[in-house]
Design a protein around this motif. Structure first.
Motif, PDB file in Angstrom:
ATOM      1  N   SER A 175      13.268 -11.271 -40.660  1.00  0.00           N
ATOM      2  CA  SER A 175      14.604 -11.429 -40.077  1.00  0.00           C
ATOM      3  C   SER A 175      15.575 -12.050 -41.073  1.00  0.00           C
ATOM      4  O   SER A 175      16.722 -11.607 -41.197  1.00  0.00           O
ATOM      5  CB  SER A 175      14.532 -12.293 -38.811  1.00  0.00           C
ATOM      6  OG  SER A 175      13.736 -11.677 -37.836  1.00  0.00           O
TER       7      SER A 175
ATOM      8  N   ILE B 195      16.241  -9.356 -44.049  1.00  0.00           N
ATOM      9  CA  ILE B 195      17.032  -8.195 -43.643  1.00  0.00           C
ATOM     10  C   ILE B 195      18.479  -8.579 -43.399  1.00  0.00           C
ATOM     11  O   ILE B 195      19.402  -7.910 -43.866  1.00  0.00           O
ATOM     12  CB  ILE B 195      16.428  -7.542 -42.383  1.00  0.00           C
ATOM     13  CG1 ILE B 195      15.223  -6.708 -42.774  1.00  0.00           C
ATOM     14  CG2 ILE B 195      17.451  -6.685 -41.663  1.00  0.00           C
ATOM     15  CD1 ILE B 195      14.564  -6.018 -41.615  1.00  0.00           C
TER      16      ILE B 195
ATOM     17  N   PHE C 111      15.529   1.162 -35.963  1.00  0.00           N
ATOM     18  CA  PHE C 111      15.462   0.698 -37.347  1.00  0.00           C
ATOM     19  C   PHE C 111      15.937   1.786 -38.316  1.00  0.00           C
ATOM     20  O   PHE C 111      16.635   1.497 -39.289  1.00  0.00           O
ATOM     21  CB  PHE C 111      14.050   0.233 -37.716  1.00  0.00           C
ATOM     22  CG  PHE C 111      13.689  -1.118 -37.161  1.00  0.00           C
ATOM     23  CD1 PHE C 111      14.510  -2.213 -37.343  1.00  0.00           C
ATOM     24  CD2 PHE C 111      12.505  -1.296 -36.461  1.00  0.00           C
ATOM     25  CE1 PHE C 111      14.174  -3.468 -36.838  1.00  0.00           C
ATOM     26  CE2 PHE C 111      12.159  -2.535 -35.949  1.00  0.00           C
ATOM     27  CZ  PHE C 111      12.993  -3.623 -36.133  1.00  0.00           C
TER      28      PHE C 111
ATOM     29  N   MET D 157      19.609   1.852 -38.109  1.00  0.00           N
ATOM     30  CA  MET D 157      20.154   0.700 -38.829  1.00  0.00           C
ATOM     31  C   MET D 157      20.164   0.959 -40.336  1.00  0.00           C
ATOM     32  O   MET D 157      21.087   0.536 -41.037  1.00  0.00           O
ATOM     33  CB  MET D 157      19.345  -0.564 -38.529  1.00  0.00           C
ATOM     34  CG  MET D 157      19.500  -1.101 -37.123  1.00  0.00           C
ATOM     35  SD  MET D 157      21.190  -1.538 -36.697  1.00  0.00           S
ATOM     36  CE  MET D 157      21.539  -2.758 -37.934  1.00  0.00           C
TER      37      MET D 157
ATOM     38  N   THR E 114      23.638   0.762 -42.348  1.00  0.00           N
ATOM     39  CA  THR E 114      23.790  -0.203 -43.430  1.00  0.00           C
ATOM     40  C   THR E 114      24.479   0.422 -44.635  1.00  0.00           C
ATOM     41  O   THR E 114      25.156  -0.265 -45.395  1.00  0.00           O
ATOM     42  CB  THR E 114      22.418  -0.780 -43.820  1.00  0.00           C
ATOM     43  OG1 THR E 114      21.870  -1.433 -42.674  1.00  0.00           O
ATOM     44  CG2 THR E 114      22.510  -1.785 -44.953  1.00  0.00           C
TER      45      THR E 114
ATOM     46  N   LYS F 237      26.104  -4.711 -37.071  1.00  0.00           N
ATOM     47  CA  LYS F 237      24.739  -4.303 -37.409  1.00  0.00           C
ATOM     48  C   LYS F 237      23.756  -5.473 -37.412  1.00  0.00           C
ATOM     49  O   LYS F 237      22.608  -5.301 -37.055  1.00  0.00           O
ATOM     50  CB  LYS F 237      24.697  -3.521 -38.710  1.00  0.00           C
ATOM     51  CG  LYS F 237      25.121  -4.251 -39.923  1.00  0.00           C
ATOM     52  CD  LYS F 237      25.148  -3.299 -41.123  1.00  0.00           C
ATOM     53  CE  LYS F 237      26.212  -3.731 -42.070  1.00  0.00           C
ATOM     54  NZ  LYS F 237      27.080  -2.710 -42.521  1.00  0.00           N
ATOM     55  N   THR F 238      24.198  -6.674 -37.794  1.00  0.00           N
ATOM     56  CA  THR F 238      23.263  -7.801 -37.788  1.00  0.00           C
ATOM     57  C   THR F 238      22.937  -8.245 -36.361  1.00  0.00           C
ATOM     58  O   THR F 238      21.824  -8.698 -36.104  1.00  0.00           O
ATOM     59  CB  THR F 238      23.798  -8.977 -38.629  1.00  0.00           C
ATOM     60  OG1 THR F 238      25.128  -9.285 -38.243  1.00  0.00           O
ATOM     61  CG2 THR F 238      23.756  -8.649 -40.108  1.00  0.00           C
TER      62      THR F 238
ATOM     63  N   ALA G 117      20.522  -5.591 -35.178  1.00  0.00           N
ATOM     64  CA  ALA G 117      19.239  -5.842 -35.847  1.00  0.00           C
ATOM     65  C   ALA G 117      18.497  -6.986 -35.174  1.00  0.00           C
ATOM     66  O   ALA G 117      17.271  -6.937 -35.016  1.00  0.00           O
ATOM     67  CB  ALA G 117      19.464  -6.155 -37.325  1.00  0.00           C
TER      68      ALA G 117
ATOM     69  N   THR H 158      17.444 -14.714 -38.496  1.00  0.00           N
ATOM     70  CA  THR H 158      18.711 -13.994 -38.634  1.00  0.00           C
ATOM     71  C   THR H 158      19.864 -14.963 -38.891  1.00  0.00           C
ATOM     72  O   THR H 158      20.773 -14.658 -39.663  1.00  0.00           O
ATOM     73  CB  THR H 158      19.020 -13.109 -37.407  1.00  0.00           C
ATOM     74  OG1 THR H 158      19.074 -13.910 -36.225  1.00  0.00           O
ATOM     75  CG2 THR H 158      17.992 -11.992 -37.249  1.00  0.00           C
TER      76      THR H 158
ATOM     77  N   PHE I 174      15.088  -1.446 -43.710  1.00  0.00           N
ATOM     78  CA  PHE I 174      15.192  -0.952 -42.335  1.00  0.00           C
ATOM     79  C   PHE I 174      14.420   0.361 -42.168  1.00  0.00           C
ATOM     80  O   PHE I 174      13.736   0.565 -41.167  1.00  0.00           O
ATOM     81  CB  PHE I 174      16.659  -0.722 -41.936  1.00  0.00           C
ATOM     82  CG  PHE I 174      17.371  -1.949 -41.458  1.00  0.00           C
ATOM     83  CD1 PHE I 174      16.916  -2.697 -40.386  1.00  0.00           C
ATOM     84  CD2 PHE I 174      18.552  -2.355 -42.071  1.00  0.00           C
ATOM     85  CE1 PHE I 174      17.589  -3.819 -39.938  1.00  0.00           C
ATOM     86  CE2 PHE I 174      19.247  -3.475 -41.629  1.00  0.00           C
ATOM     87  CZ  PHE I 174      18.757  -4.209 -40.563  1.00  0.00           C
TER      88      PHE I 174
END
Length: 189
Positions: A7, A10, A76, A79, A83, A117-118, A121, A139, A174
């Motif tokens: 986490s 990423i 994923f 994502m 990204t 996106k975060t 995610a 995160t 991802f």
């Protein structure tokens, strides 16, 4: 520990060049008070990602293991593609100046992170790892790793970071997560 480390990594990579990092640059240039900006980012991220982690945990209670594996694997992979799309930032996202430095940062970051996106995610990672605390801690740390230098060093580092390369690495991570999730592989550290 795996959930925390993945986490963190990423999100730290995905956040480079993200609209919230651009927001950090703008707030730092506007206010020139790093501590309340950093604390505002931390508070907004903790609340936002805790809600996202709770949503991820709730999703796991709704879906069976096979369906969840497919949803997460495809998420994923999506994502990874997302990204690679550059973010844009609108000045209107930082319009709360009358609330002071901390309040402006808190609200602007919370709003900017909605549907980002975060945040997505974080939902997927919480669903994948079944560990809200580890995922949210990871995160949040990833957000801070990417945004504290943006606040402290601002424009001096903005043009030196190879954003396309960093986004490519995040997208690859991802994509690997998506592929191994679809394949049903679980890692244990």
């Amino acid at each position: 520990m795996e959930a925390f480390l993945i986490s963190t990594g990423i999100v730290a990579l995905a956040e480079i060049g993200d609209k919230t990092q651009l927001l950090a640059f703008i707030l730092a240039a506007k206010f020139r008070k790093p501590l309340p900006i950093i604390l505002g980012i931390l508070a907004a991220t903790l609340v936002n990602h805790a809600c996202a982690g709770a949503l991820g945990a709730w999703i796991t209670s709704l879906l069976g293991p096979q369906t969840l594996r497919w949803v997460l694997g495809i998420s994923f992979l999506a994502m990874a593609a997302w990204t690679l799309i550059p973010d844009t930032f609108e000045e209107s996202e930082a319009r709360f100046a009358r609330l002071g430095v901390f309040g402006t940062t808190l609200i602007a970051f919370f709003v900017a992170e909605m549907g980002d996106k975060t945040q997505i995610a974080t939902v997927a990672l919480a669903a994948q790892y079944h560990s809200i605390v580890a995922v949210v801690a990871g995160t949040t740390l990833g957000m801070m790793i990417a945004n504290i230098p943006a606040v402290l060093l601002g424009e001096r580092i903005a043009n030196r970071v190879p954003v396309r390369l960093v986004h490519g690495i995040a997208a690859a991570i991802f994509a690997v997560l998506g592929a191994v999730t679809l394949a049903g592989v679980r890692f244990g550290f």
